[in-house]
Design a protein around this motif. Structure first.
Motif, PDB file in Angstrom:
ATOM      1  N   LYS A 266      -7.311 -12.505 -10.918  1.00 19.13           N
ATOM      2  CA  LYS A 266      -6.972 -13.284  -9.724  1.00 19.13           C
ATOM      3  C   LYS A 266      -5.610 -12.886  -9.168  1.00 19.13           C
ATOM      4  O   LYS A 266      -5.469 -12.559  -7.981  1.00 19.13           O
ATOM      5  N   ARG A 267      -4.615 -12.937 -10.038  1.00 16.14           N
ATOM      6  CA  ARG A 267      -3.259 -12.658  -9.567  1.00 16.14           C
ATOM      7  C   ARG A 267      -3.037 -11.163  -9.326  1.00 16.14           C
ATOM      8  O   ARG A 267      -2.218 -10.772  -8.494  1.00 16.14           O
ATOM      9  N   GLY A 268      -3.800 -10.331 -10.042  1.00 17.89           N
ATOM     10  CA  GLY A 268      -3.731  -8.902  -9.774  1.00 17.89           C
ATOM     11  C   GLY A 268      -4.262  -8.587  -8.391  1.00 17.89           C
ATOM     12  O   GLY A 268      -3.659  -7.816  -7.631  1.00 17.89           O
ATOM     13  N   LEU A 269      -5.388  -9.200  -8.025  1.00 20.94           N
ATOM     14  CA  LEU A 269      -5.961  -8.986  -6.694  1.00 20.94           C
ATOM     15  C   LEU A 269      -5.044  -9.539  -5.619  1.00 20.94           C
ATOM     16  O   LEU A 269      -4.853  -8.910  -4.573  1.00 20.94           O
ATOM     17  N   PHE A 270      -4.460 -10.713  -5.854  1.00 16.93           N
ATOM     18  CA  PHE A 270      -3.540 -11.285  -4.875  1.00 16.93           C
ATOM     19  C   PHE A 270      -2.371 -10.342  -4.628  1.00 16.93           C
ATOM     20  O   PHE A 270      -1.914 -10.179  -3.498  1.00 16.93           O
ATOM     21  N   SER A 271      -1.901  -9.710  -5.688  1.00 10.77           N
ATOM     22  CA  SER A 271      -0.721  -8.869  -5.572  1.00 10.77           C
ATOM     23  C   SER A 271      -1.027  -7.496  -4.986  1.00 10.77           C
ATOM     24  O   SER A 271      -0.397  -7.064  -4.023  1.00 10.77           O
ATOM     25  N   ASN A 272      -2.007  -6.763  -5.570  1.00 11.27           N
ATOM     26  CA  ASN A 272      -2.219  -5.379  -5.110  1.00 11.27           C
ATOM     27  C   ASN A 272      -3.301  -5.225  -4.046  1.00 11.27           C
ATOM     28  O   ASN A 272      -3.387  -4.193  -3.399  1.00 11.27           O
ATOM     29  N   GLU A 273      -4.176  -6.237  -3.892  1.00 12.86           N
ATOM     30  CA  GLU A 273      -5.162  -6.300  -2.811  1.00 12.86           C
ATOM     31  C   GLU A 273      -6.224  -5.202  -2.857  1.00 12.86           C
ATOM     32  O   GLU A 273      -6.944  -4.988  -1.874  1.00 12.86           O
ATOM     33  N   ALA A 274      -6.352  -4.488  -3.963  1.00 10.08           N
ATOM     34  CA  ALA A 274      -7.307  -3.387  -4.041  1.00 10.08           C
ATOM     35  C   ALA A 274      -8.742  -3.897  -4.001  1.00 10.08           C
ATOM     36  O   ALA A 274      -9.181  -4.591  -4.907  1.00 10.08           O
ATOM     37  N   GLY A 275      -9.471  -3.550  -2.945  1.00 13.17           N
ATOM     38  CA  GLY A 275     -10.845  -3.985  -2.781  1.00 13.17           C
ATOM     39  C   GLY A 275     -11.002  -5.219  -1.918  1.00 13.17           C
ATOM     40  O   GLY A 275     -12.107  -5.578  -1.521  1.00 13.17           O
TER      41      GLY A 275
END
Length: 472
Positions: A266-275
């Motif tokens: 969750k927080r990885g996607l929020f931060s790097n937005e990959a995908g």
């Protein structure tokens, strides 16, 4: 607000329990394989292109530079997710959440390459330069304008509204914790400054972002490196803790594998937005001679965001006693850094997050603007959107921590589902563009793209079907 909170909880449970975890990891691995491990094999090429002044089409002045497009997306990537998001992941998912952040970034770099290359392939010309992103490649590549409009609405709600409320929320909490500043008063000031910037257009967005982001990132990293140096003997133990916690070998602060996995992704996607489909909107604005060039540069952005900046924050927190204190979000980061370098660190983080989050608000705003243009070019609609952005900045300034993060999780999850389906169906064109790029590089050429070089690509708005020499 009880009914609203229940809707957010239900939506996030459906999206994040299984669906998005499987999609993000599974498709990340698929894109990594289909691109021949592009994010690893071409790592040095990414850095070379970042400083290459010859990436643009000769004689073309439209659009922003490849580097400026990188900084527009970096303005959105580098921000609250790196400071408050990492802290929340550790507080709720344990140290193991950081491992899953790393994993989603490493495999997500291939996903970022694919989506940003597609954004370049399907970009369109406009008065100021170029526009593009998932809404555009969904319409032109999948011939499904209705789905493009669905995505456009989602990104407007997600970035222009929900994400900007998170950024404002983090700023006001940080200043309240450091200086006792009234959150409403600071929110009013913040909203006023946002109003001044977002009425300046994309060129101004690129200019502000390109100046602020490198400076604030460099200062933050210098402080982080200093903390790591003075605690160097404890760093190996911190890495061991992260790996043990990731697989449930050692239960710590939030425990099991499930919590670590979910919060890390969750927080990885929020931060790097990959995908997620956000960075392609910035990637499309770049004036480059080949779509793969911007794909490489945006892929690098994921690495810089998560592997470098998020890791710096994570290690600073884990090297302190703060992560066991029960604090969450930006307050945990402030508490941890204060333990390392003194009480003044709380003020430093507040000021740093002001710059990080403010630049993110600018980048987030642009993503919404380009999708307003996709749905319908209207000065009235754009004015209403700008007013709504300012309103959500003010709302986020006084709202609770949970509600703004829950809104962000829901909308980014919906965005990611639509975008991941689209880039999976269109991925063959990104793979073809990569093959064309590498073949030209092998032949000693500076790659230049023509749509005929990739089977199935026809009638693109920007890229030519044949070279000038072939026309003769």
């Amino acid at each position: 607000m009880d009914w609203f909170v229940k809707i957010l909880d239900f939506g996030n449970t459906v999206l994040w329990s299984y669906l998005l975890i499987v999609m993000l990891i599974g498709l990340g691995l698929y894109f990594t394989y289909k691109t021949g491990f592009v994010q690893f094999k071409n790592f040095l090429e990414m850095f070379r292109l970042l400083g290459d002044k010859n990436t643009a089409i000769s004689g073309k002045k439209k659009g922003v530079s490849s580097l400026s497009a990188f900084f527009i997306s970096a303005a959105s990537r580098i921000g609250t997710g790196n400071l408050a998001g990492v802290a929340s992941a550790i507080a709720l998912g344990g140290p193991g959440a950081i491992f899953w952040m790393w994993l989603i970034a490493l495999i997500g770099s291939a996903t970022a390459f694919v989506e940003s290359t597609l954004a370049q392939i399907y970009k369109i010309n406009d008065k100021e330069g170029f526009r593009g992103g998932p809404a555009y490649y969904i319409e032109k590549g999948l011939k499904a304008r209705w789905l493009g409009i669905v995505f456009a609405v989602l990104i407007i709600c997600c970035f222009g509204l929900a994400f900007n409320s998170v950024q404002a929320n983090t700023i006001t909490f940080a200043f309240n914790n450091a200086f006792g500043t009234d959150r409403l008063m600071l929110g009013i000031v913040l909203a006023a400054f946002v109003s001044l910037v977002i009425f300046g257009g994309v060129k101004r967005v690129a200019k502000v972002s390109s100046i602020v982001v490198p400076i604030m990132a460099a200062i933050y990293l210098v402080v982080a490196i200093y903390v790591l140096i003075i605690n160097i003997t404890e760093v190996p133990a911190m890495f061991a803790l992260i790996f043990k916690s990731a697989f449930g070998l050692e239960q710590a602060i939030g425990g099991g594998v499930g919590a670590a996995l979910m919060m890390g992704i969750k927080r990885g996607l929020f931060s790097n937005e990959a995908g997620m489909g956000s960075a392609p909107n910035a990637a499309a604005t770049a004036n480059v001679s080949h779509p793969a060039k911007q794909g490489f540069i945006q892929s690098l952005g994921v690495f810089v965001d998560t592997i470098i900046i998020c890791s710096a924050t994570a290690l600073m927190i884990l090297l302190s006693d703060g992560f066991a204190s029960g604090a969450q979000g930006i307050e945990l980061t402030q508490l941890a850094l204060s333990e390392h370098i003194g009480a003044w660190a709380s003020s430093f983080i507040a000021i740093a997050i002001m710059f990080f989050a403010f630049s993110s608000i600018i980048g987030n705003y642009y993503y919404g603007e380009t999708n307003i243009e996709f749905i319908r070019s209207s000065k009235t609609a754009l004015f209403v959107y700008r007013a709504a952005v300012v309103g959500m900045v003010l709302f986020g300034s006084v709202a609770s921590l949970q509600i703004v993060w829950d809104m962000a999780d829901l909308f980014m999850g919906l965005m990611a589902v639509v975008n991941l389906i689209a880039i999976t169906l269109l991925g063959k064109f990104a793979f073809g563009a990569l093959k064309d790029y590498l073949e030209q590089k092998k032949a000693g050429q500076d790659p230049v793209f023509y749509s005929k070089n990739v089977e199935g690509l026809r009638d693109l708005d920007h890229w030519k079907d044949v070279s000038p020499s072939e026309k003769k």
